[in-house]
Design an enzyme around this catalytic site. Structure first.
Site, PDB file in Angstrom:
ATOM      1  CG  ASN A   7      -1.848   1.101   1.327  1.00 23.99           C
ATOM      2  OD1 ASN A   7      -1.840   1.994   0.468  1.00 23.99           O
ATOM      3  ND2 ASN A   7      -2.681   1.103   2.358  1.00 23.99           N
ATOM      4  CE  LYS A  14      -0.494   2.506   6.671  1.00 19.81           C
ATOM      5  NZ  LYS A  14      -1.752   3.081   6.263  1.00 19.81           N
ATOM      6  NE  ARG A  92      -6.390   0.870   0.297  1.00 15.23           N
ATOM      7  CZ  ARG A  92      -6.775   1.246   1.498  1.00 15.23           C
ATOM      8  NH1 ARG A  92      -5.999   1.030   2.535  1.00 15.23           N
ATOM      9  NH2 ARG A  92      -7.931   1.820   1.677  1.00 15.23           N
ATOM     10  CG  HIS A 181     -13.005   3.115   3.280  1.00 19.27           C
ATOM     11  ND1 HIS A 181     -13.685   4.148   3.885  1.00 19.27           N
ATOM     12  CD2 HIS A 181     -11.704   3.267   3.604  1.00 19.27           C
ATOM     13  CE1 HIS A 181     -12.820   4.900   4.552  1.00 19.27           C
ATOM     14  NE2 HIS A 181     -11.612   4.388   4.387  1.00 19.27           N
ATOM     15  CG  HIS A 209     -14.145   1.379   6.837  1.00 15.51           C
ATOM     16  ND1 HIS A 209     -13.414   0.221   6.683  1.00 15.51           N
ATOM     17  CD2 HIS A 209     -13.239   2.335   7.129  1.00 15.51           C
ATOM     18  CE1 HIS A 209     -12.135   0.476   6.867  1.00 15.51           C
ATOM     19  NE2 HIS A 209     -12.002   1.769   7.144  1.00 15.51           N
ATOM     20  N   GLY A 211     -12.986   4.658  10.590  1.00 15.62           N
ATOM     21  CA  GLY A 211     -11.575   4.769  10.980  1.00 15.62           C
ATOM     22  C   GLY A 211     -11.192   6.229  10.859  1.00 15.62           C
ATOM     23  CG  ASN A 212      -7.229   8.108  11.410  1.00 16.98           C
ATOM     24  OD1 ASN A 212      -7.648   8.833  12.305  1.00 16.98           O
ATOM     25  ND2 ASN A 212      -6.112   7.403  11.497  1.00 16.98           N
ATOM     26  N   GLY A 213     -10.253   7.648   8.167  1.00 12.82           N
ATOM     27  CA  GLY A 213     -11.174   7.898   7.060  1.00 12.82           C
ATOM     28  C   GLY A 213     -12.413   7.076   7.371  1.00 12.82           C
ATOM     29  NE  ARG A 242      -9.724  12.242   3.671  1.00  8.40           N
ATOM     30  CZ  ARG A 242      -9.591  10.905   3.693  1.00  8.40           C
ATOM     31  NH1 ARG A 242     -10.577  10.133   4.103  1.00  8.40           N
ATOM     32  NH2 ARG A 242      -8.462  10.369   3.292  1.00  8.40           N
ATOM     33  N   GLY A 332     -11.109   1.053  12.818  1.00  9.96           N
ATOM     34  CA  GLY A 332     -10.574   1.256  14.172  1.00  9.96           C
ATOM     35  C   GLY A 332     -11.621   1.699  15.176  1.00  9.96           C
ATOM     36  N   GLY A 334     -15.105   1.635  14.641  1.00  4.49           N
ATOM     37  CA  GLY A 334     -16.234   0.685  14.610  1.00  4.49           C
ATOM     38  C   GLY A 334     -15.939  -0.593  15.377  1.00  4.49           C
ATOM     39  CG  ASN A 336     -10.791  -1.243  18.623  1.00  4.48           C
ATOM     40  OD1 ASN A 336     -10.606  -2.313  19.181  1.00  4.48           O
ATOM     41  ND2 ASN A 336     -10.243  -0.923  17.469  1.00  4.48           N
ATOM     42  CD  GLU A 386      -9.185  -1.468   4.144  1.00  2.00           C
ATOM     43  OE1 GLU A 386      -8.691  -1.231   5.259  1.00  2.00           O
ATOM     44  OE2 GLU A 386      -9.594  -0.589   3.378  1.00  2.00           O
TER      45      GLU A 386
HETATM   46  P1  ADP Z   1      -7.183   4.272   9.220  1.00  2.00           P
HETATM   47  O1  ADP Z   1      -8.275   4.966   8.458  1.00  2.00           O
HETATM   48  O2  ADP Z   1      -5.955   5.114   9.388  1.00  2.00           O
HETATM   49  O3  ADP Z   1      -6.917   2.861   8.785  1.00  2.00           O
HETATM   50  P2  ADP Z   1      -8.160   3.003  11.639  1.00  2.00           P
HETATM   51  O4  ADP Z   1      -9.194   2.127  11.025  1.00  2.00           O
HETATM   52  O5  ADP Z   1      -6.926   2.389  12.175  1.00  2.00           O
HETATM   53  O6  ADP Z   1      -7.787   4.211  10.685  1.00  2.00           O
HETATM   54  O7  ADP Z   1      -8.892   3.819  12.824  1.00  2.00           O
HETATM   55  C1  ADP Z   1      -8.243   4.793  13.566  1.00  2.00           C
HETATM   56  C2  ADP Z   1      -9.214   5.347  14.578  1.00  2.00           C
HETATM   57  O8  ADP Z   1      -9.684   4.283  15.423  1.00  2.00           O
HETATM   58  C3  ADP Z   1      -8.618   6.409  15.500  1.00  2.00           C
HETATM   59  O9  ADP Z   1      -9.518   7.494  15.672  1.00  2.00           O
HETATM   60  C4  ADP Z   1      -8.478   5.655  16.808  1.00  2.00           C
HETATM   61  O10 ADP Z   1      -8.597   6.512  17.908  1.00  2.00           O
HETATM   62  C5  ADP Z   1      -9.648   4.717  16.762  1.00  2.00           C
HETATM   63  N1  ADP Z   1      -9.417   3.615  17.713  1.00  2.00           N
HETATM   64  C6  ADP Z   1      -8.501   2.640  17.617  1.00  2.00           C
HETATM   65  N2  ADP Z   1      -8.530   1.847  18.725  1.00  2.00           N
HETATM   66  C7  ADP Z   1      -9.478   2.385  19.532  1.00  2.00           C
HETATM   67  C8  ADP Z   1      -9.982   2.056  20.836  1.00  2.00           C
HETATM   68  N3  ADP Z   1      -9.516   1.011  21.498  1.00  2.00           N
HETATM   69  N4  ADP Z   1     -10.982   2.820  21.330  1.00  2.00           N
HETATM   70  C9  ADP Z   1     -11.455   3.867  20.656  1.00  2.00           C
HETATM   71  N5  ADP Z   1     -11.016   4.238  19.433  1.00  2.00           N
HETATM   72  C10 ADP Z   1     -10.041   3.501  18.879  1.00  2.00           C
END
Ligand code: ADP
Length: 399
Positions: A7, A14, A92, A181, A209, A211-213, A242, A332, A334, A336, A386
């Site tokens: 990636n 990565k 990717r 995604h 999905h 995450g950061n995105g 964003r 991340g 969703g 956690n 992914e």
């Molecule tokens: P990317 O889009 O960079 O792949 P990820 O899917 O890794 O992003 O998600 C990153 C996000 O997930 C961050 O905002 C991070 O704080 C959140 N996150 C990761 N682990 C936890 C956790 N244990 N509790 C709450 N948020 C989490």
């Protein structure tokens, strides 16, 4: 068969090496960062062996990939005896435009199209192409496959992808909704159906999905029929940095007031906005939660805005599909962030959504069913992967 998954970003690579002979087994993974800067770094984690971190300038992608390959066969740290044990490389690729509705073997034509799409994905496609061309030089005999973030969404009907702007901009410049995604949305929907023993072609699924995105997709009969990201990944949900959906008039107004040029406006909506922009604290949900618990009102507001956004998209996509059988959380956040999941699912009885909050509070990074027994709509956490999707497609297309 060993598959190297890459990636490539503009200043990072990565990578994961997977053995795909039976169950996919991770052999090594890591990241090359800050390519082109003086403080470059190379991280390598082989399974069952010690992690290696090298801090050194890494002049370009070619140097970075050379370092990855050399380390994979290093007598002390390596996991392979020779580079001949790499049987295929999967890349990717961010944007497949309207050319690619599925993954493909890399040919001269593939590369020409990825290059042409650099016009509409200038941050990603050129880096992805550099990755492909570098690997062709380093491993000339090895098949390469391109897996696109956009291809799963090529099934969107025209009414979902045409923007309300003069149609000639679609015809001339291919400006339309693409969505991103895609590998993740497809993977988690199919995995959930496998776990539930469902036939995906009969179901209506909303995949979140986060995450950061972050993006949300409506999947009807196994096909993406709408998705929240657009021509670029800046559309849809408020994200880490964003802006997501934004009144275009507001952006024009800010540009005028602050005297921003196009590049600065781009930085504003992609890098300085989202929950980071609202809170002024962080784009990271863990840090936002700490700040909220310490009484920071803007951190609490940023979380509220995010949760409200997700709720609205779920409602919109249930309307688009005339119902929903299953809502999936992944990424991340969703996977956690239990309080976010609980808040999104609260007060959604109109959709038949009811989750077990005690159970939800125990689920982190694992597949689980969250809904109560009597709920009409299923709600699940599904861990995404992914790299695995890329490796599977690469294996299929390299045979
Ligand atoms: P990317 O889009 O960079 O792949 P990820 O899917 O890794 O992003 O998600 C990153 C996000 O997930 C961050 O905002 C991070 O704080 C959140 N996150 C990761 N682990 C936890 C956790 N244990 N509790 C709450 N948020 C989490």
């Amino acid at each position: 068969m060993n598959v190297l998954v890459l990636n490539c970003g503009s200043s990072s690579i990565k990578y994961q090496l997977l053995n795909m002979d039976a169950e996919a087994v991770l052999l090594a993974k890591g990241i090359v960062e800050k390519i082109g800067l003086t403080n470059g770094s190379f991280t390598y984690k082989p399974e069952g062996k010690e992690k290696l971190v090298i801090e050194q300038p890494i002049a370009n992608h070619s140097v970075g990939m050379d370092l990855i390959l050399k380390t994979l066969i290093d007598p002390k740290h390596g996991v392979l005896k020779s580079l001949n044990e790499i049987n295929a490389v999967g890349h990717r690729v961010a944007h497949g435009g309207e050319y690619f509705s599925e993954s493909v073997r890399v040919t001269e034509e593939t590369k020409a199209k990825i290059k042409a799409l650099g016009e509409i994905a200038p941050l990603h496609n050129p880096a992805n192409l550099t990755g492909i061309e570098t690997m062709e030089k380093l491993l000339p005999a090895v098949p390469q496959v391109a897996v696109f973030d956009t291809s799963f969404h090529q099934t969107l009907p025209k009414k979902a992808f045409v923007y309300g702007i003069p149609y000639e901009y679609y015809q001339k410049y291919a400006v339309r909704r693409y969505g991103f995604h895609g590998t993740s949305h497809k993977f988690v929907a199919e995995k959930a159906c496998r776990l539930l023993g469902w036939n995906i072609t009969e179901k209506k699924i909303i995949t979140c999905h986060l995450g950061n995105g972050a993006s949300i997709t409506a999947i009807k009969g196994g096909k993406s029929i709408d998705t929240s990201m657009g021509f670029t990944p800046v559309a849809g949900l408020v994200m880490g940095t964003r802006a997501g959906d934004l009144d275009l008039g507001a952006l024009l107004y800010i540009c005028e007031k602050e005297g921003l040029n196009l590049k600065q406006a781009n930085t504003l909506v992609n890098k300085q906005s989202g929950v980071q922009g609202i809170s002024g604290v962080s784009s990271d949900f863990r840090e936002l939660t700490f700040a909220m618990e310490a009484g920071n009102e803007r951190a609490a507001l940023a979380l509220d805005v995010f949760i409200y956004n997700v709720k609205k998209y779920i409602g919109a996509y249930a309307a688009a599909m005339n119902g929903v059988d299953l809502i999936i959380f992944t990424g991340g956040i969703g996977e956690n962030d239990q309080p976010v999941r609980q808040a999104v699912c609260a007060d959604m009885d109109y959709l038949g959504v009811k989750i077990n909050n005690e159970l939800n509070a125990t689920i982190k990074s694992k597949d689980a069913i969250l809904n109560t027994e009597d709920a009409k709509t299923k709600v699940m956490v599904i861990t995404t992967d992914e790299e695995l999707v890329i490796a599977m497609d690469t294996m299929k297309l390299s045979k």
